[in-house]
Design a protein around this motif. Structure first.
Motif, PDB file in Angstrom:
ATOM      1  N   PRO A  33      46.316  11.078 133.334  1.00 36.12           N
ATOM      2  CA  PRO A  33      45.773  10.563 131.731  1.00 36.12           C
ATOM      3  C   PRO A  33      44.838  11.075 130.888  1.00 36.12           C
ATOM      4  O   PRO A  33      44.436  11.562 131.345  1.00 36.12           O
ATOM      5  CB  PRO A  33      45.214   9.291 132.591  1.00 36.12           C
ATOM      6  N   GLY A  34      45.265  10.778 129.374  1.00 33.23           N
ATOM      7  CA  GLY A  34      44.211  11.011 128.728  1.00 33.23           C
ATOM      8  C   GLY A  34      44.483  12.819 128.226  1.00 33.23           C
ATOM      9  O   GLY A  34      44.451  13.344 127.145  1.00 33.23           O
ATOM     10  N   GLN A  35      45.413  13.443 128.632  1.00 34.81           N
ATOM     11  CA  GLN A  35      46.094  14.683 128.047  1.00 34.81           C
ATOM     12  C   GLN A  35      47.326  15.058 127.011  1.00 34.81           C
ATOM     13  O   GLN A  35      47.903  13.420 127.205  1.00 34.81           O
ATOM     14  CB  GLN A  35      46.867  16.227 129.574  1.00 34.81           C
ATOM     15  N   ARG A  36      46.652  15.740 126.135  1.00 31.64           N
ATOM     16  CA  ARG A  36      47.334  15.397 124.888  1.00 31.64           C
ATOM     17  C   ARG A  36      47.741  16.881 124.419  1.00 31.64           C
ATOM     18  O   ARG A  36      47.275  17.485 124.340  1.00 31.64           O
ATOM     19  CB  ARG A  36      46.700  14.680 123.693  1.00 31.64           C
ATOM     20  N   ALA A  37      49.397  17.057 124.001  1.00 33.46           N
ATOM     21  CA  ALA A  37      50.604  18.060 123.494  1.00 33.46           C
ATOM     22  C   ALA A  37      49.431  18.289 122.190  1.00 33.46           C
ATOM     23  O   ALA A  37      49.734  19.230 121.978  1.00 33.46           O
ATOM     24  CB  ALA A  37      51.703  18.232 123.504  1.00 33.46           C
ATOM     25  N   ILE A  38      48.911  16.919 121.096  1.00 30.47           N
ATOM     26  CA  ILE A  38      49.163  17.267 119.961  1.00 30.47           C
ATOM     27  C   ILE A  38      48.238  16.314 119.256  1.00 30.47           C
ATOM     28  O   ILE A  38      48.339  15.145 120.517  1.00 30.47           O
ATOM     29  CB  ILE A  38      50.290  17.213 118.514  1.00 30.47           C
ATOM     30  N   LEU A  39      47.094  15.808 118.511  1.00 35.00           N
ATOM     31  CA  LEU A  39      46.483  14.652 118.021  1.00 35.00           C
ATOM     32  C   LEU A  39      46.609  14.767 117.038  1.00 35.00           C
ATOM     33  O   LEU A  39      46.781  15.515 115.258  1.00 35.00           O
ATOM     34  CB  LEU A  39      44.710  15.382 118.468  1.00 35.00           C
ATOM     35  N   THR A  40      46.355  13.252 116.506  1.00 34.86           N
ATOM     36  CA  THR A  40      47.389  12.885 115.128  1.00 34.86           C
ATOM     37  C   THR A  40      45.813  11.882 115.033  1.00 34.86           C
ATOM     38  O   THR A  40      45.805  11.698 115.179  1.00 34.86           O
ATOM     39  CB  THR A  40      48.643  11.592 115.162  1.00 34.86           C
ATOM     40  N   GLU A  41      46.056  12.480 112.920  1.00 28.61           N
ATOM     41  CA  GLU A  41      44.911  11.897 112.271  1.00 28.61           C
ATOM     42  C   GLU A  41      45.285  10.225 112.367  1.00 28.61           C
ATOM     43  O   GLU A  41      46.352   9.661 112.310  1.00 28.61           O
ATOM     44  CB  GLU A  41      44.800  12.330 111.393  1.00 28.61           C
TER      45      GLU A  41
END
Length: 516
Positions: free
Chosen positions: A25-33
């Protein structure tokens, strides 16, 4: 690599978890604006646009991975896949697995194309509309037909659209109820019988005579005042060209029926013969086969549909038109069968086909067919030296761009079947040839197709592997029957594992239910 063309091969095999079982939980491959406040205020919440019954009670459970972990996962899976660009796909007969020029991929990935939206005004999409319009003109020249629709999103949808046009034609003449039968052949595309049945027709199937072509006398017995159409492929999957094809067309026309030329695979006929010249009323091309676009696993595809001027008014909407100044989509066709799908066809496949046709030109397309025929017959000559294989029907007669062979003698001698060979060939670094030879009216069938892509060395390597497997079958049948040994999927899926709904799961939710 050994002198006979065989090379040592062992596929990567990763004990890779299912994506849903990975991450935290909480891991991301990309952060969107975040959405800009002004946009959020102007648009409002998108959920209010959905009916209550379509809204989720809670957010879906999605995998949560970092970018590095995500990349590693998919690269590992890619190493367990024998793709078209890393092996010789001669075994996938009827599929026409040719090389797809990589410059075409740059066209479809260019943002000026890939970011087009189907709801844009036509004034902003003149480029792709021009490509579609000009592709139609090329297909008309290649087939001899008067109009084309690029609406169908695949081969079977193109056949379906042809059958729908047939129905509309007979309904308009007041004969729709009377003409309730469609004739096809056992070795034509299964979509012919399938789509005809789906639209309510009784399907009459012709089988081949001793020469390997559909039985002409059986056709004469089948036609009647109930005949709506003949749907036929030529050559069929045997590769044998039906030299009596004009007689077939004339017999059906005399009974008041229409004739459809299923040319999903045109690879051996471009510039040599045309559907209209043989008297056909409709035809269908798989642009993702003959005209070069990556395909597989049900897409992407394009089943371009052609017809005579008399039938053009029934084609699906919209059509692409040009008024001398601008290109536009025209929905004003009151006799049309209507829409087949949302928007208009599969533009990426059309664009690749357009580039393929433009880069080769008329002479180049003919050379493609001539080289396909040459490659196929060289391959068949090499296969003659392989113990345990035969070529049923029309002995000594040349085939076109593919051929239906049989491993029946080898099976009788060793117990090794075509399915065993299919699995063993993966150990040599080739894609398995799976179901490109159904229905199995020929015992232990095998349908190779060399097409124009492959060199003499490629064909030598491929046939060398089959020769080696045949030798293995005679020397050590269990080695072949227990294959694959060097593949990622060490245990083949046999029996009912793929069609038993008690064990098969195609979604994560279904998998969880099976586990519990």
């Amino acid at each position: 690599m050994k002198l006979d063309g065989r090379r040592d091969f062992h596929e990567a095999r990763w004990d890779e978890p299912i994506l849903m079982e990975m991450g935290a939980p909480g891991q991301r491959a990309i952060l969107t604006e975040a959405i800009e406040p002004q946009v959020a205020q102007a648009v409002g919440s998108p959920t209010h646009r959905l009916p209550a019954g379509y809204r989720r009670a809670q957010a879906p459970k999605l995998p949560e991975l970092g970018q590095m972990q995500l990349l590693r996962h998919y690269l590992r899976l890619s190493q367990e896949t024998i793709g078209a660009d890393i092996n010789i796909d001669i075994g996938l007969g009827t599929c026409t697995m040719k090389y797809n020029p990589k410059i075409h991929e740059t066209f479809v990935r260019d943002p000026r194309f890939s970011e087009l939206h189907p709801y844009q005004d036509a004034s902003t999409t003149q480029g792709i509309l021009k490509v579609m319009y000009e592709t139609e003109q090329y297909l008309k020249a290649i087939s001899g037909m008067d109009r084309f629709s690029l609406n169908p999103a695949g081969g079977s949808q193109g056949i379906f659209s042809n059958v729908a046009v047939i129905k509309a034609y007979h309904d308009a003449r007041g004969e729709g109820a009377q003409r309730n039968e469609i004739i096809t052949t056992i070795l034509s595309h299964p979509g012919n019988a399938g789509t005809a049945a789906a639209l309510g027709y009784k399907v009459i199937t012709l089988y081949p005579d001793e020469s390997g072509i559909p039985d002409l006398e059986a056709l004469k017995a089948a036609v009647s005042e109930h005949t709506a159409a003949l749907l036929i492929t030529n050559p069929e999957d045997t590769g044998i060209y039906n030299e009596k094809i004009r007689q077939f067309v004339d017999i059906v026309h005399a009974a008041g029926g229409l004739c459809v030329y299923d040319q999903a695979n045109l690879n051996g006929l471009m510039g040599i013969t045309r559907a209209r010249d043989a008297g056909f009323d409709l035809c269908q091309f798989n642009l993702h086969k003959t005209f070069s676009s990556p395909h597989g696993s049900q897409g992407p595809g394009s089943g371009a549909q052609g017809c005579t001027a008399e039938l053009a008014k029934f084609l699906p909407v919209p059509t692409v038109e040009f008024d001398g100044e601008k290109y536009y989509l025209d929905y004003n066709h009151p006799d049309s069968i209507g829409k087949l799908r949302k928007f208009y066809g599969v533009p990426a496949v059309v664009l690749r086909a357009y580039a393929y046709i433009r880069s080769l030109g008329a002479d180049g397309l003919k050379q493609v067919s001539e080289l396909s025929i040459l490659n196929n017959n060289y391959l068949l000559k090499k296969m003659e030296a392989v113990q345990g294989i035969t070529m049923p029907w029309a002995p000594g007669k040349r085939r076109l761009e593919q051929a239906r062979l049989s491993w029946e003698p080898l099976t009788q001698d060793t117990g090794v079947t075509t399915d065993d060979i299919d699995r063993r060939i993966v150990d040599y670094g080739f894609q398995s040839y799976f179901a490109s030879h159904h229905p199995r009216i020929i015992p232990e069938p095998f349908t190779p197709e060399a097409c124009e892509t492959y060199s003499k060395a490629d064909i030598d390597e491929y046939t060398g592997a089959l020769k080696a497997i045949a030798e293995e079958a005679y020397a050590d049948p269990d080695l072949v029957k227990t294959a694959p040994h060097a593949a990622a999927l060490a245990t083949p899926m046999v029996g009912d594992r793929l069609d038993n709904m008690d064990t098969f799961a195609c979604t994560w939710r279904a998998y969880q239910k099976r586990k519990s």
